[in-house]
Design a protein around this motif. Structure first.
Motif, PDB file in Angstrom:
ATOM      1  N   VAL A  72      47.024  75.013  45.642  1.00 12.83           N
ATOM      2  CA  VAL A  72      46.294  74.349  44.830  1.00 12.83           C
ATOM      3  C   VAL A  72      48.076  74.554  44.009  1.00 12.83           C
ATOM      4  N   THR A  73      48.848  74.884  44.112  1.00 10.26           N
ATOM      5  CA  THR A  73      50.298  75.621  43.316  1.00 10.26           C
ATOM      6  C   THR A  73      51.291  74.169  44.569  1.00 10.26           C
ATOM      7  N   ARG A 101      50.335  70.569  44.013  1.00  6.33           N
ATOM      8  CA  ARG A 101      50.855  70.201  43.132  1.00  6.33           C
ATOM      9  C   ARG A 101      52.058  70.354  42.638  1.00  6.33           C
ATOM     10  N   ARG A 102      53.026  71.306  44.151  1.00 14.58           N
ATOM     11  CA  ARG A 102      54.332  70.907  43.712  1.00 14.58           C
ATOM     12  C   ARG A 102      55.056  70.770  45.265  1.00 14.58           C
TER      13      ARG A 102
END
Length: 410
Positions: free
Chosen positions: A381-382, A385-386
């Protein structure tokens, strides 16, 4: 537009000039690393009667793998032909001498020091693939082939070591390991391309490729991912022990290797055009789902099937990482950068295994699977999202920017 396209055949890779001449000996040399753990374990145990000493010797050899990036730096600077044979011959000699010792402290010390001379064959072969596939568009496919074969060696190595130990002896198995390492390495460097060196960058920083922010981010991702992936192996052992069938753990773990081979074959058949971080996020997501699904399984056969599906993402994960590392680093640092990927994986695996062992003792293997799965979900997810495409790519001039995507040659 599809994110993948056809990438040609593995046969096309193997028919490239110098491919078979370099790759086949390298596989024999790397097979030694598949035989090594069991060979060292039972050789030291036979000499001392202690699994504690045997485990310490194996851990010492593993800990010495931290020297791999620095040996790879020597390879980048002075060529494989100059650096690899002396390392392999000294390492092989140390393994042979270890079969003659019986003093625990000397054995542990010798095996640990011997590990410092283990040649970085995997990174060196990937450096050869870069030269062999130059201007062909087949580099990612060559990396996939390399990863598949390496995974197969780590499946076959313990089996071969077990046969040698059963029908001959543990010291004989260790001597065969030494012979494979020395012969494979020395034959690999007979290819003309192993003479090549890369001109050093002006005013090279002592940290080499670690000064690159994008590479450091990849290493962090690999380190944390390896910590999550390592939970699978301990949890499999814990689940098998809880079922009263500890020997079944080996068969379940083999499912991961089988899945990794199949996943690597499928991945290498396509050219992938999404950015490296997007590919990694998806692959880590597959690993996370596999671990979370395993936490719900109680039957060992079903667990083996789930772990085979989990393993589909393992080889592709490293292929993407190696290609991204190539994009980020200059030619004279790529062997070292590739070795740092392996080192980050080893460190993450060690950390994850130690923490998972505590969790299994306190709560059971199901909770270990959950912990690993949750960790990998957070990593995936990190990454999504980034987005960091600009920082994970290099333009030809060396400036950061939204330049070539992972897998495309500069």
């Amino acid at each position: 537009m599809s994110s993948t396209t056809r990438a040609g055949s593995y046969r096309a890779v193997l028919l490239l000039p110098s491919a078979l001449r370099t790759f086949v000996p390298a596989l024999f040399g790397r097979l030694a690393y598949g035989l090594l753990p069991l060979s060292i374990l039972f050789t030291v145990h036979a000499a001392t009667g202690s699994f504690a000493v045997a485990g310490a010797a194996g851990a010492g050899f593993g800990l010495s793998s931290l020297s791999m990036p620095f040996k790879a730096r020597l390879v980048d600077r002075y060529s494989q032909r100059v650096v690899l044979p002396p390392l392999a011959l000294v390492c092989a000699l140390g393994l042979v001498v270890a079969t003659q010792l019986t003093t625990p402290a000397l054995l542990v010390a010798l095996v640990t020091v011997t590990g410092l001379f283990a040649p970085p064959l995997g990174p060196s072969m990937r450096a050869n693939w870069r030269l062999i596939t130059d201007d062909t568009g087949l580099k990612e496919r060559a990396y996939a082939l390399d990863a598949i074969c390496e995974e197969s060696l780590y499946l076959a190595g313990p089996l071969l070591a077990g046969l040698l130990i059963s029908f001959w002896s543990a010291p004989a198995s260790l001597i065969c390991t030494a012979a494979l390492l020395a012969a494979g390495t020395c034959l690999m460097v007979t290819a003309p391309l192993t003479r090549r060196t890369s001109p050093p960058s002006p005013a090279r920083h002592p940290l080499g490729p670690l000064t690159n922010r994008g590479l450091r981010r990849i290493l962090l991702v690999i380190l944390v991912t390896a910590a999550g992936v390592s939970t699978a192996y301990l949890c499999i052992a814990g689940a098998a022990q809880a079922e009263g069938r500890p020997g079944a753990a080996g068969f379940v773990e083999a499912g991961i290797g089988l899945g990794s081979v199949v996943g690597g074959l499928a991945w290498g058949r396509r050219k992938h055009t999404r950015p490296a971080e997007t590919q990694l996020a998806g692959l880590i997501g597959v690993l996370a789902v596999g671990l979370l699904a395993a936490s719900l399984v109680s039957h060992l056969v079903v667990l083996g099937v789930v772990m085979a599906a989990f393993g589909l993402a393992v080889s592709p994960l490293f292929v993407v990482s190696y290609v991204a590392a190539d994009e980020l680093t200059p030619p004279d640092q790529r062997t070292e950068a590739s070795t740092w990927i392996n080192t980050a994986n080893n460190l993450g695996s060690a950390a994850g295994a130690s923490l998972t062992g505590l969790l299994i003792d306190r709560a059971g293997p199901s909770y270990g699977f959950v912990a690993g799965g949750v960790l990998l979900v957070l990593v995936s997810v990190t990454l999504l999202r980034r987005p960091t495409a600009g920082r994970w790519s290099r333009r030809p001039g060396g400036r950061s920017g939204p330049g070539p995507r992972a897998g495309r040659r500069r």
